[in-house]
Each structure stands twice: as structure tokens, then as C-alpha cells.
Design a protein around this motif. Sequence first.
Motif, PDB file in Angstrom:
ATOM      1  N   PHE A  69       0.844  -1.186   0.000  1.00 20.80           N
ATOM      2  CA  PHE A  69       0.000   0.000   0.000  1.00 20.80           C
ATOM      3  C   PHE A  69       0.886   1.246   0.000  1.00 20.80           C
ATOM      4  CE2 PHE A  69      -2.873  -3.014   2.354  1.00 20.80           C
ATOM      5  CZ  PHE A  69      -3.839  -3.097   1.367  1.00 20.80           C
ATOM      6  N   SER A  70       0.368   2.343  -0.509  1.00 22.94           N
ATOM      7  CA  SER A  70       1.101   3.615  -0.470  1.00 22.94           C
ATOM      8  C   SER A  70       0.621   4.412   0.733  1.00 22.94           C
ATOM      9  CB  SER A  70       0.895   4.407  -1.768  1.00 22.94           C
ATOM     10  OG  SER A  70      -0.479   4.569  -2.061  1.00 22.94           O
ATOM     11  N   PHE A  71       1.459   4.446   1.767  1.00 20.77           N
ATOM     12  CA  PHE A  71       1.133   5.129   3.011  1.00 20.77           C
ATOM     13  C   PHE A  71       1.978   6.386   3.169  1.00 20.77           C
ATOM     14  CE2 PHE A  71      -0.033   0.829   5.085  1.00 20.77           C
ATOM     15  CZ  PHE A  71      -1.372   1.008   4.804  1.00 20.77           C
ATOM     16  N   ARG A  72       1.559   7.209   4.136  1.00 18.25           N
ATOM     17  CA  ARG A  72       2.414   8.264   4.670  1.00 18.25           C
ATOM     18  C   ARG A  72       2.487   8.025   6.173  1.00 18.25           C
ATOM     19  NH1 ARG A  72       3.809  11.864   0.703  1.00 18.25           N
ATOM     20  NH2 ARG A  72       4.997  13.034   2.268  1.00 18.25           N
ATOM     21  N   LEU A  73       3.720   7.889   6.655  1.00 21.99           N
ATOM     22  CA  LEU A  73       4.001   7.480   8.026  1.00 21.99           C
ATOM     23  C   LEU A  73       4.582   8.650   8.802  1.00 21.99           C
ATOM     24  CD1 LEU A  73       4.379   4.870   9.935  1.00 21.99           C
ATOM     25  CD2 LEU A  73       6.765   4.950   9.155  1.00 21.99           C
ATOM     26  N   THR A  74       4.034   8.923   9.987  1.00 27.88           N
ATOM     27  CA  THR A  74       4.601   9.966  10.834  1.00 27.88           C
ATOM     28  C   THR A  74       5.928   9.484  11.415  1.00 27.88           C
ATOM     29  OG1 THR A  74       2.411  10.780  11.424  1.00 27.88           O
ATOM     30  CG2 THR A  74       4.224  11.428  12.849  1.00 27.88           C
ATOM     31  N   VAL A  75       6.951  10.355  11.335  1.00 22.41           N
ATOM     32  CA  VAL A  75       8.268  10.040  11.888  1.00 22.41           C
ATOM     33  C   VAL A  75       8.586  11.066  12.966  1.00 22.41           C
ATOM     34  CG1 VAL A  75       9.016   9.021   9.704  1.00 22.41           C
ATOM     35  CG2 VAL A  75       9.500  11.433  10.162  1.00 22.41           C
ATOM     36  N   PRO A  76       9.601  10.821  13.812  1.00 22.16           N
ATOM     37  CA  PRO A  76       9.953  11.794  14.847  1.00 22.16           C
ATOM     38  C   PRO A  76      10.183  13.186  14.255  1.00 22.16           C
ATOM     39  CG  PRO A  76      11.058   9.724  15.285  1.00 22.16           C
ATOM     40  CD  PRO A  76      10.388   9.575  13.947  1.00 22.16           C
ATOM     41  N   GLY A  77       9.547  14.166  14.864  1.00 24.52           N
ATOM     42  CA  GLY A  77       9.561  15.523  14.345  1.00 24.52           C
ATOM     43  C   GLY A  77       8.254  15.908  13.686  1.00 24.52           C
ATOM     44  N   GLY A  78       7.402  14.896  13.373  1.00 38.46           N
ATOM     45  CA  GLY A  78       6.074  15.178  12.849  1.00 38.46           C
ATOM     46  C   GLY A  78       5.920  15.112  11.351  1.00 38.46           C
ATOM     47  N   ALA A  79       7.016  14.902  10.609  1.00 36.04           N
ATOM     48  CA  ALA A  79       6.901  14.816   9.153  1.00 36.04           C
ATOM     49  C   ALA A  79       6.126  13.567   8.746  1.00 36.04           C
ATOM     50  CB  ALA A  79       8.280  14.806   8.506  1.00 36.04           C
ATOM     51  N   SER A  80       5.442  13.662   7.616  1.00 35.03           N
ATOM     52  CA  SER A  80       4.687  12.543   7.057  1.00 35.03           C
ATOM     53  C   SER A  80       5.459  12.021   5.852  1.00 35.03           C
ATOM     54  CB  SER A  80       3.285  13.016   6.648  1.00 35.03           C
ATOM     55  OG  SER A  80       2.487  11.964   6.189  1.00 35.03           O
ATOM     56  N   LEU A 109      11.306  -4.586  -3.097  1.00 36.38           N
ATOM     57  CA  LEU A 109      12.172  -3.509  -2.624  1.00 36.38           C
ATOM     58  C   LEU A 109      12.764  -2.719  -3.780  1.00 36.38           C
ATOM     59  CD1 LEU A 109      13.833  -5.316   0.390  1.00 36.38           C
ATOM     60  CD2 LEU A 109      12.386  -3.281   0.491  1.00 36.38           C
ATOM     61  N   ASP A 110      13.063  -3.373  -4.886  1.00 38.84           N
ATOM     62  CA  ASP A 110      13.508  -2.641  -6.073  1.00 38.84           C
ATOM     63  C   ASP A 110      12.408  -1.706  -6.567  1.00 38.84           C
ATOM     64  OD1 ASP A 110      15.958  -3.911  -6.029  1.00 38.84           O
ATOM     65  OD2 ASP A 110      15.407  -5.423  -7.524  1.00 38.84           O
ATOM     66  N   ASP A 111      11.165  -2.195  -6.551  1.00 36.49           N
ATOM     67  CA  ASP A 111      10.040  -1.357  -6.970  1.00 36.49           C
ATOM     68  C   ASP A 111       9.856  -0.172  -6.031  1.00 36.49           C
ATOM     69  OD1 ASP A 111       9.479  -2.987  -9.132  1.00 36.49           O
ATOM     70  OD2 ASP A 111       7.820  -4.042  -8.157  1.00 36.49           O
ATOM     71  N   ILE A 112       9.898  -0.429  -4.735  1.00 38.68           N
ATOM     72  CA  ILE A 112       9.698   0.642  -3.763  1.00 38.68           C
ATOM     73  C   ILE A 112      10.757   1.728  -3.942  1.00 38.68           C
ATOM     74  CG2 ILE A 112       9.731   1.187  -1.294  1.00 38.68           C
ATOM     75  CD1 ILE A 112       8.580  -1.685  -0.851  1.00 38.68           C
ATOM     76  N   ARG A 113      11.987   1.315  -4.191  1.00 36.04           N
ATOM     77  CA  ARG A 113      13.044   2.290  -4.429  1.00 36.04           C
ATOM     78  C   ARG A 113      12.755   3.105  -5.677  1.00 36.04           C
ATOM     79  NH1 ARG A 113      19.242   1.286  -6.351  1.00 36.04           N
ATOM     80  NH2 ARG A 113      20.150   3.215  -5.483  1.00 36.04           N
ATOM     81  N   SER A 114      12.263   2.448  -6.721  1.00 35.17           N
ATOM     82  CA  SER A 114      11.960   3.170  -7.970  1.00 35.17           C
ATOM     83  C   SER A 114      10.797   4.131  -7.790  1.00 35.17           C
ATOM     84  CB  SER A 114      11.653   2.172  -9.093  1.00 35.17           C
ATOM     85  OG  SER A 114      10.369   1.581  -8.933  1.00 35.17           O
ATOM     86  N   TRP A 115       9.914   3.860  -6.814  1.00 33.01           N
ATOM     87  CA  TRP A 115       8.791   4.760  -6.540  1.00 33.01           C
ATOM     88  C   TRP A 115       9.209   5.956  -5.687  1.00 33.01           C
ATOM     89  CZ3 TRP A 115       5.695  -0.051  -4.599  1.00 33.01           C
ATOM     90  CH2 TRP A 115       5.315  -0.832  -5.699  1.00 33.01           C
ATOM     91  N   GLY A 116      10.448   5.971  -5.236  1.00 36.62           N
ATOM     92  CA  GLY A 116      10.934   7.079  -4.431  1.00 36.62           C
ATOM     93  C   GLY A 116      10.458   7.072  -2.998  1.00 36.62           C
ATOM     94  N   GLU A 117      10.114   5.891  -2.469  1.00 37.34           N
ATOM     95  CA  GLU A 117       9.643   5.776  -1.096  1.00 37.34           C
ATOM     96  C   GLU A 117      10.795   5.282  -0.216  1.00 37.34           C
ATOM     97  OE1 GLU A 117       6.185   3.292  -1.472  1.00 37.34           O
ATOM     98  OE2 GLU A 117       5.189   4.741  -2.796  1.00 37.34           O
ATOM     99  N   PRO A 118      11.248   6.080   0.750  1.00 37.30           N
ATOM    100  CA  PRO A 118      12.462   5.723   1.500  1.00 37.30           C
ATOM    101  C   PRO A 118      12.273   4.643   2.550  1.00 37.30           C
ATOM    102  CG  PRO A 118      11.584   7.799   2.295  1.00 37.30           C
ATOM    103  CD  PRO A 118      10.751   7.416   1.097  1.00 37.30           C
ATOM    104  N   LEU A 119      11.002   4.275   2.843  1.00 37.00           N
ATOM    105  CA  LEU A 119      10.726   3.309   3.899  1.00 37.00           C
ATOM    106  C   LEU A 119       9.785   2.224   3.414  1.00 37.00           C
ATOM    107  CD1 LEU A 119       9.974   5.815   6.803  1.00 37.00           C
ATOM    108  CD2 LEU A 119      12.054   4.441   6.578  1.00 37.00           C
ATOM    109  N   ALA A 120       9.977   1.017   3.932  1.00 39.78           N
ATOM    110  CA  ALA A 120       9.006  -0.061   3.794  1.00 39.78           C
ATOM    111  C   ALA A 120       8.633  -0.506   5.201  1.00 39.78           C
ATOM    112  CB  ALA A 120       9.578  -1.229   3.003  1.00 39.78           C
TER     113      ALA A 120
END
Length: 416
Positions: A69-80, A109-120
Amino acid sequence: MVDDHTGPAPELRSLLPDEWDSAYGTLLRAFGGPPEAEEERQLWRDLTEFGRFLAAWDGDRCVASAGAFSFRLTVPGGASVPAAGVTMVSVAATHRRRGLLTSMMRRQLDDIRSWGEPLAVLTASEPAIYGRFGYGAATFQLDAEIDTVRAGLTVPDGTDDVRLRYADPAEALDACEAVYARLVPGRPGMLARRPGWERLGLLDPESTRGGASALQCVVAERDGATVGYARFRVKPSWGPEGPNGQVTLSALEALDPAAGAALWRFLFDLDLTSSLLARGRPVDDAWQYLVRDVRRCRPALRDALYVRPVEVGAALAARTYRTPVDVVLEVEDAFCPWNEGRRRLSGDAKGATCEPTRDPADLALSARELGAAYLGGVSLTALAAAGRVRELRPGALAEATSAFGSDPAPWLPHGF
């Protein structure tokens, strides 16, 4: 490519919409094959993002699957931060030990990297599986079975100013989602819900109630504004000494301590009940400090969200740090070799950079340990005590541990 077992290897490719039922059937069988309510099955089909889901085919039979799924995850500092939510991973029992899972993880993981998503990220049915692919347990959750008669409850000032009312769960959905959305930036690990995901909290198939009521909802209000909500079910029960029903909490969110306390008090005081089952709560949940006898609550800890940095530099630069940090990390990542090598992480509460360097390393660790520590809920010092992080410069471990930490504790609010 030829499979040593039975001829041609299964074909791994993107899942097509008209193949979804076959792939989902394979998934259900891999998890034991229990029947699933049609409303639940339809929801997962509606949420499936074709183009981000893989399936392996042996002829016309689906024998493995993995989605994201394509999510946005909150990280320390509040960024999504963009994150791929790995899900629906399965391999048919007839096709185990043939490298299918590794092939899917490699492609994914190769696909996720190509999508520009830094986290899985993922939740693991079997945690031992995913460490070898670089996923580390980053959040934990608290389960409790609370004896509401004997645990007792002390509420803060202002609790009596909160008005509670029953509401139809569907009719109150927009107000409840607005409360949830306000809380998302404040706690690492929370997921910003994309359209459609709000339906997950309303799933209520009768087959899964186990004798309990339909889903109920109570909304907390102050001055006409919604400041919290609780969703729950009640299972009536009678013993020799009278009623001993159980309340099962599905969700509870509040914008301030008084609103939260009002909701917990309501759940403790429901007529004809004597216990409250709460699962998947934050490890720093407020109820622990409202009760007078925590031993009557039988708290239990378990793993929840696993995090994998897909692009180490981008992931570490996307969050902020509780205290100033300037360390060189030597990262081991055989499964995603583009992450291997040394990077200098420099940051504080305002922002961070993480760039390749030739400077000597201060700490050595693998991508899995970075994933575990990333959201601030797992201490680098604790990982070092287990031999999973090596300090190469005296003082670097304490510096990084302090910087990576998070208040509040990271928490995954629901599965996927």
C-alpha cells in the motif's frame, strides 16, 4: 529460468484486477483458510492498489503474493514520510522452499526504491521471516484485560466537563476521523489515512463478534466540538455471582487528557460488565496512569510495526532528532547493497542531513537495526547490548541513542 523442483519456475508479475480473487484465495489458504465475511473481502479488494501488488503463477494457479500500500508514516519531528505498507504476503504450501518469498522481496524492494519511497513497513505474522530482508521491530503495542471492578480509576480535573453521547458509528465517522487526523502528526508510527481506509474502523461482520454486540460508538464533546471517541463491543455474560460481561475496545482517541479520561471512565462503568479487553494500545497509553491497581490489568507487550529503510540516507534525513547528533554510520545491507557504506548523519530538532562520507565510522550496524531504532521506540544502546550495534568511537553510542529517541512512544494504530 528453470526451477529444480518441477520444471519452469513460477512467473512473477504485477497482479491484474481480474486475478484478484485467485490471489486472495491463495492468501487465505496460506493463513489457514478460515472463511471471511464478504464486506471484509470487498474492503481489501477496494483498497488494493494494482501495480503495487505482485503474484507468482504456476500455469494458471496463483502460488504466491505480496503487495504494498502507499502510506504516509509519521516520523519523529512530525513529518509525514512516504512508506510502502507491505501486505498480503503468502506462498502456497505446495511451493515452499523454492525461493519465491526471496524473489518477491527482491522485486518489491527494487520497486519501492523506484517509486521514491524511503521506507518499507509491515506487520509480521512470523517475525523470524523478515529480519533477513532488513526489517526491524520498531513499534510495540500493549494488550490488557482489565478488571474494571478492582482496578479502580482516578480521573483528572475537567473530566466532568466532557459530554458523552452515543452515536451511530457510520454517522459519527467524519467527526471521529477529524480527531484521528489531528493526532497523526504528534506520534511516530501513525498512518495518515487515505480515502477508503476510514472504512476499516467500521468493519463489523457478525461472524467475527464472538457473541458480542454490534459495534458501538461514544463521542466525547466539549462546547459542541468533538474531542474524542471510543468504538467498542459488549459481550453479555452471567455467572453464579451475577453479571460479568466484557467490553472489547476497538479504538479510543482523544485530543486532551480530560476527554480521554472521560472515555476510559465510561468504559469502566458500563452496566453489567466487569472487564475491559484492550488490544493494540500504545505502550505509554494513559490508562496505565489512571488506574489505581495496574496489577488488575494484566498488561502484555507484543511487537507491532516492522520498519525497513529502503534508502538509508533519505530515510534518516526525513526525521528530526531529539538532541544534536553528528555521527558516521557504517551500514551493512547485503539485500539492498546501495545502502552499504558510511554516511554522516548530522541533525537536531530542526532537521537533518545524511550523506556518504569517507570519514572513519563511529557506529556499525545493519539496516535491520536502523529500522528498529528509526521511530525512536527501540534504543540503540539496547541493541548494542545484544551485540547488534558496535560502537567504534567512545561516546558515539550515547549521543546517537539520545538523538534517536522519541516522546511519545511510536505506535501503529491499526493493521494493514
